[in-house]
Scaffold this motif. Structure first.
Motif, PDB file in Angstrom:
ATOM      1  N   GLY A 239       0.825  -1.198   0.000  1.00 42.05           N
ATOM      2  CA  GLY A 239       0.000   0.000   0.000  1.00 42.05           C
ATOM      3  C   GLY A 239       0.857   1.245   0.000  1.00 42.05           C
ATOM      4  O   GLY A 239       2.077   1.200   0.152  1.00 42.05           O
ATOM      5  N   GLY A 240       0.193   2.397  -0.178  1.00 43.97           N
ATOM      6  CA  GLY A 240       0.883   3.672  -0.095  1.00 43.97           C
ATOM      7  C   GLY A 240       1.410   4.204  -1.403  1.00 43.97           C
ATOM      8  O   GLY A 240       2.154   5.183  -1.407  1.00 43.97           O
ATOM      9  N   ALA A 241       1.044   3.591  -2.537  1.00 40.55           N
ATOM     10  CA  ALA A 241       1.474   4.078  -3.846  1.00 40.55           C
ATOM     11  C   ALA A 241       0.346   3.913  -4.842  1.00 40.55           C
ATOM     12  O   ALA A 241      -0.434   2.968  -4.766  1.00 40.55           O
ATOM     13  CB  ALA A 241       2.725   3.334  -4.323  1.00 40.55           C
ATOM     14  N   LEU A 242       0.274   4.830  -5.821  1.00 39.38           N
ATOM     15  CA  LEU A 242      -0.852   4.863  -6.739  1.00 39.38           C
ATOM     16  C   LEU A 242      -0.696   3.928  -7.931  1.00 39.38           C
ATOM     17  O   LEU A 242      -1.642   3.266  -8.342  1.00 39.38           O
ATOM     18  CB  LEU A 242      -1.063   6.292  -7.261  1.00 39.38           C
ATOM     19  N   SER A 243       0.499   3.886  -8.530  1.00 39.45           N
ATOM     20  CA  SER A 243       0.641   3.259  -9.836  1.00 39.45           C
ATOM     21  C   SER A 243       1.211   1.857  -9.822  1.00 39.45           C
ATOM     22  O   SER A 243       1.190   1.181 -10.837  1.00 39.45           O
ATOM     23  CB  SER A 243       1.521   4.135 -10.745  1.00 39.45           C
ATOM     24  N   GLY A 244       1.773   1.425  -8.708  1.00 39.47           N
ATOM     25  CA  GLY A 244       2.299   0.072  -8.699  1.00 39.47           C
ATOM     26  C   GLY A 244       3.447  -0.094  -7.739  1.00 39.47           C
ATOM     27  O   GLY A 244       3.857   0.848  -7.040  1.00 39.47           O
ATOM     28  N   VAL A 245       3.968  -1.304  -7.700  1.00 40.60           N
ATOM     29  CA  VAL A 245       5.033  -1.673  -6.766  1.00 40.60           C
ATOM     30  C   VAL A 245       6.124  -2.403  -7.533  1.00 40.60           C
ATOM     31  O   VAL A 245       5.838  -3.286  -8.357  1.00 40.60           O
ATOM     32  CB  VAL A 245       4.491  -2.575  -5.636  1.00 40.60           C
ATOM     33  N   VAL A 246       7.361  -2.031  -7.278  1.00 42.76           N
ATOM     34  CA  VAL A 246       8.515  -2.738  -7.819  1.00 42.76           C
ATOM     35  C   VAL A 246       9.240  -3.398  -6.656  1.00 42.76           C
ATOM     36  O   VAL A 246       9.688  -2.718  -5.731  1.00 42.76           O
ATOM     37  CB  VAL A 246       9.463  -1.787  -8.567  1.00 42.76           C
ATOM     38  N   GLU A 247       9.321  -4.730  -6.687  1.00 46.74           N
ATOM     39  CA  GLU A 247       9.977  -5.487  -5.625  1.00 46.74           C
ATOM     40  C   GLU A 247      11.323  -6.003  -6.144  1.00 46.74           C
ATOM     41  O   GLU A 247      11.382  -6.723  -7.143  1.00 46.74           O
ATOM     42  CB  GLU A 247       9.111  -6.664  -5.184  1.00 46.74           C
ATOM     43  N   VAL A 248      12.389  -5.626  -5.456  1.00 50.48           N
ATOM     44  CA  VAL A 248      13.728  -6.090  -5.781  1.00 50.48           C
ATOM     45  C   VAL A 248      14.194  -6.999  -4.652  1.00 50.48           C
ATOM     46  O   VAL A 248      14.248  -6.572  -3.495  1.00 50.48           O
ATOM     47  CB  VAL A 248      14.713  -4.917  -5.952  1.00 50.48           C
ATOM     48  N   ASN A 249      14.496  -8.239  -4.976  1.00 51.75           N
ATOM     49  CA  ASN A 249      15.058  -9.170  -4.009  1.00 51.75           C
ATOM     50  C   ASN A 249      16.542  -9.314  -4.268  1.00 51.75           C
ATOM     51  O   ASN A 249      16.979  -9.430  -5.413  1.00 51.75           O
ATOM     52  CB  ASN A 249      14.383 -10.539  -4.108  1.00 51.75           C
ATOM     53  N   THR A 250      17.334  -9.313  -3.210  1.00 54.68           N
ATOM     54  CA  THR A 250      18.771  -9.393  -3.355  1.00 54.68           C
ATOM     55  C   THR A 250      19.268 -10.799  -3.025  1.00 54.68           C
ATOM     56  O   THR A 250      18.570 -11.604  -2.405  1.00 54.68           O
ATOM     57  CB  THR A 250      19.490  -8.378  -2.454  1.00 54.68           C
ATOM     58  N   LEU A 251      20.477 -11.089  -3.433  1.00 56.14           N
ATOM     59  CA  LEU A 251      21.088 -12.387  -3.204  1.00 56.14           C
ATOM     60  C   LEU A 251      21.481 -12.549  -1.741  1.00 56.14           C
ATOM     61  O   LEU A 251      21.751 -11.569  -1.042  1.00 56.14           O
ATOM     62  CB  LEU A 251      22.339 -12.542  -4.074  1.00 56.14           C
TER      63      LEU A 251
END
Length: 778
Positions: A239-251
């Protein structure tokens, strides 16, 4: 002995086809085991391995995902007849990719048992951590539910033919949700949203202004990336954003038994190191960039003080894993104001500096087949400062800071063909300060903008996924947020996916979202091309509204044979309560007042991806219409959203160690706001350490969005060659070189007009240039 050990460590698997009787609803099923390295023939003495992420892809696009339970069992349901690529990954073990063909009925069930080998003995401490389970987001089995997001893993990020240099932000610009050329600003623009409308999460922690000036805008080290997932219709947990979410997972560990990864190029250097210790491991990364404008166009001195620092430390804790994360990034640009301006006898120019910081602790519980848990606390924020000289007699200063202190927890259960449910709770405290001052201090109305605000947000979500018959999957979610004294907002989410017997998948999603933090940064300013920033303010302060978005999207994936994937997608989105600095002034940020308005965006994308042996082809065409509206009748099209985008790219593996690439980009019907005043702009090639810029580029509010730019066209070619080397630092090297803008087309970034409105010149972008670099892994 070494050769024998490596031979014994080779992967063993059995592939059997069985009639669809007991497993009538299963296309591919089996058990994943972990090799017992204490046995002389350890491949045959293996134990079940839980928390292995299994990705299923067609033509390079992930179409399904699951995770093994504590006994190592997995099941991939309702896969139609055809060829699939399976990727098995777990921290501390060598990953494996297999091509599997599912036969037509009645022999539709494929039994696939495999054994994953641990990383070689040098990384045994990391293997111990992995045995305690390091689930990633999404960590629960089938946690994508009916959602079909765009996804790219770390290996694809570093080898995709569409990019001359691996970069998270630019990779997202190649996705159907955020089409954009390689010279676009550092902002993320999902489905017509502004930079601040996208939530960027790294290992579940929000980052703000994690961007740089220059050709490689993302501050996230691409060598540390395990995968990047873009949700244009976010799940209920976000939540907390209008247009979408980008999830980056690290090694959690470097691949191929490596301890250090390093990249060097003319305008920067970065390094990433793994430090194993008893019971856990640490990943430490740093980067230094040398590609930003400096005042008086001086050359930036070469130093090794990092712009970026990134660290994660993971240890076993209470039947799960505990991960500490620290991230910091900072950058600045400065250029002459083009005016004979002095303050207290000192010459003054334009300057912007910004920083991003985050600290977090995350606990992930074991994925025991049916239940997974996670909890985290964090503090994240940004600070932005600016000096702006709009004229020889004026000076405007900006001081902005934002801090988010929060905690969140969630529990998921079910999956592996059964209904899955997730619930969670989060509590946030938001603090923001925005202050503009001017010199000289002349009484004017309205006065300079200044707001200091604090907001508490408590949110809860519930999300449920289940199969409806054999071919339909549905995910229904609801998020409720109590926003301080501003009230309660409800955010329903719905996603549906239909899997046809032919292998085609049709998915659709709807979401209503709200945003309590907005930005006073003017993305119509040409400064946005150098650094696309957020300068956050909170809802409630200075009459800033809570913004909302209602959106719907659909996507059709059609595999053709076993090597081609065709994709057709479309979306429609409506915004209300947007902060719009652009209509109120032509500077890079709101100084005295701002406008609130609405917006609309809709579009469609057609994409194709083909992998035939050594040849990879990809292409996409997007048509997008984005508008911002205020005052009932006035509107404009944002500069960041051209109406037409075309991408074509090809990569070919020549032999075992050489990769050739070519890519072409086109963008048409680009809006701009004509600039006025004295401006010098020379966008040099990628080998230069800064851009030649001077002046204070501004536009008249009456000219907002009225200009049109010629179509943008760019064609690049490049090559990469890998080398193995021995000795004490045994490893490999990668040498790459690219010719960017091969046609030497001087694409325009903006236009400058005289007082009569006549165009006097165009601000050019990168000419034909050479970029090269060296990567080391040992």
């Amino acid at each position: 002995m070494i050769f024998q050990s490596l031979l014994l460590a080779s992967l063993t698997f059995s592939l059997q086809q069985r009639e669809a009787t007991a497993q009538s609803d299963t296309s591919i099923f089996g058990r994943i085991t972990a090799a017992d390295t204490t046995s002389a023939m350890y491949a045959s003495a293996a134990s079940g391995l839980g928390s292995v992420i299994v990705d299923v892809s067609v033509g390079g696009a992930v179409v399904s995902q699951t995770t093994t339970d504590e006994s190592g069992a997995y099941a991939l349901l309702d896969l139609s007849a055809g060829a699939y690529t399976l990727h098995f990954a777990r921290a501390g073990y060598l990953p494996l990719t297999l091509d599997v063909r599912v036969p037509p009925p009645p022999d539709a069930a494929v039994h696939l048992d495999i054994t994953l080998d641990p990383l070689p003995p040098a990384l045994q401490t990391v293997t111990v951590v992995a045995k305690d389970g390091l689930p990633r987001i999404p960590s629960a089995p089938n946690s994508l539910g009916a959602y079909r997001p765009w996804r790219i893993d770390g290996d694809q990020l570093r080898t995709t033919p569409s990019l001359d240099f691996p970069d998270v932000t630019r990779a997202l610009g190649m996705s159907p949700d955020a089409p954009g050329g390689p010279e676009s600003g550092g902002g993320l623009h999902l489905q017509g949203g502004s930079t601040d409308h996208t939530l960027l999460l790294v290992d579940g922690i929000p980052l703000y202004n994690a961007t740089h000036a220059g050709d490689h805008p993302s501050a996230i080290d691409p060598d540390a990336v395990a995968d990047v997932t873009s949700y244009s219709q976010p799940r209920a947990r976000s939540g907390g954003a209008l247009s979408g979410v980008v999830e980056v997972n690290t090694l959690t560990s470097l691949p191929d038994s490596q301890h250090v990864s390093m990249s060097i190029w003319p305008t920067g250097i970065r390094t990433l190191a793994q430090v194993p210790f008893a019971g856990g491991s640490a990943l430490i990364g740093a980067r230094r960039n040398y590609a930003r404008p400096l005042e008086r166009n001086e050359r930036e001195p070469v130093t090794f003080t990092p712009n970026d620092l990134f660290t994660t430390i993971t240890v076993p804790f209470v039947t799960g894993s505990l991960t500490g994360m620290a991230f910091s990034s900072g950058d600045a640009i400065a250029f002459d104001a083009g005016q004979s301006t002095t303050v207290a006898g000192a010459r003054v120019g334009n300057r912007f500096d910004w920083s991003s910081d985050a600290r977090a602790i995350t606990w992930r519980g074991p994925t025991n087949g049916k239940v997974s848990m996670e909890a985290r606390v964090w503090q994240s924020g940004t600070a932005v400062g600016a000096d702006w000289i709009p004229s020889s007699a004026d000076r405007v200063r900006l001081s902005n800071s934002f801090t988010q202190t929060a905690g969140a927890s969630s529990v998921s259960w079910g999956g592996n063909g059964e209904p899955q449910t997730s619930v969670g709770l989060s509590v946030e405290e938001l603090r923001a300060r925005y202050a503009v001052t001017g010199e000289p201090q002349v009484p004017l109305s309205p006065t300079w903008l200044g707001v200091r605000s604090r907001l508490q947000v408590t949110s809860a979500f519930l999300e449920h996924s289940r199969s409806i018959g054999k071919h339909v999957t549905a995910t229904l979610g609801e998020r409720i947020a109590v926003v301080g004294e501003l009230g309660t907002v409800f955010e329903p989410r719905l996603a549906l996916t239909f899997s046809a017997p032919s292998g085609a998948r049709l998915s659709a999603a709807f979401a209503r979202t709200h945003q309590f933090t907005q930005s006073f940064y003017n993305d119509e300013s040409v400064v946005d091309a150098m650094a696309s920033l957020e300068v956050p303010v909170l809802a409630g302060g200075a009459r800033v509204p809570i913004a909302s978005s209602s959106s719907a999207s659909a996507k059709l994936d059609m595999p053709v044979g076993g090597a081609t994937l065709l994709t057709i997608s479309g979306f429609a989105r409506s915004y209300t309560g947007l902060v719009l600095p652009g209509p109120s002034g032509g500077g890079p940020f709101a100084a005295r007042t701002f406008t609130a308005g609405n917006g609309n965006a809709y579009g469609a994308t057609f994409g194709a991806h083909q992998q035939r042996g050594r040849l990879e082809l990809q292409g996409s065409y997007s048509m997008v219409v984005v508008s911002r509206e205020w005052g009932g009748e006035q509107q404009y099209r944002p500069t960041f959203a051209p109406s037409h985008d075309l991408l074509l790219a090809a990569g070919y593996k020549l032999g075992a160690n050489t990769f050739l690439r070519a890519s072409g980009f086109m963008a048409a019907y680009r809006s701009t706001s004509p600039l006025v005043g004295a401006i010098a702009w020379e966008w040099q090639d990628a080998l230069a350490t800064q851009r030649e810029v001077s002046g204070s580029p501004q536009y008249s509010p009456n000219g907002l969005g009225v200009g049109r730019l010629a179509p943008y066209v760019r064609f690049d070619i490049g090559a990469r060659h890998d080398l193995q080397f021995g000795g004490p630092l045994r490893g490999r090297a990668s040498i790459y070189a690219n010719v960017d803008n091969l046609l030497d087309r001087r694409n325009a970034l903006g236009i400058v007009t005289d007082p009569s409105g006549m165009i006097t010149r165009r601000l050019g972008m990168v000419p034909r240039s050479l970029s090269f670099g060296l990567g080391l892994r040992f």
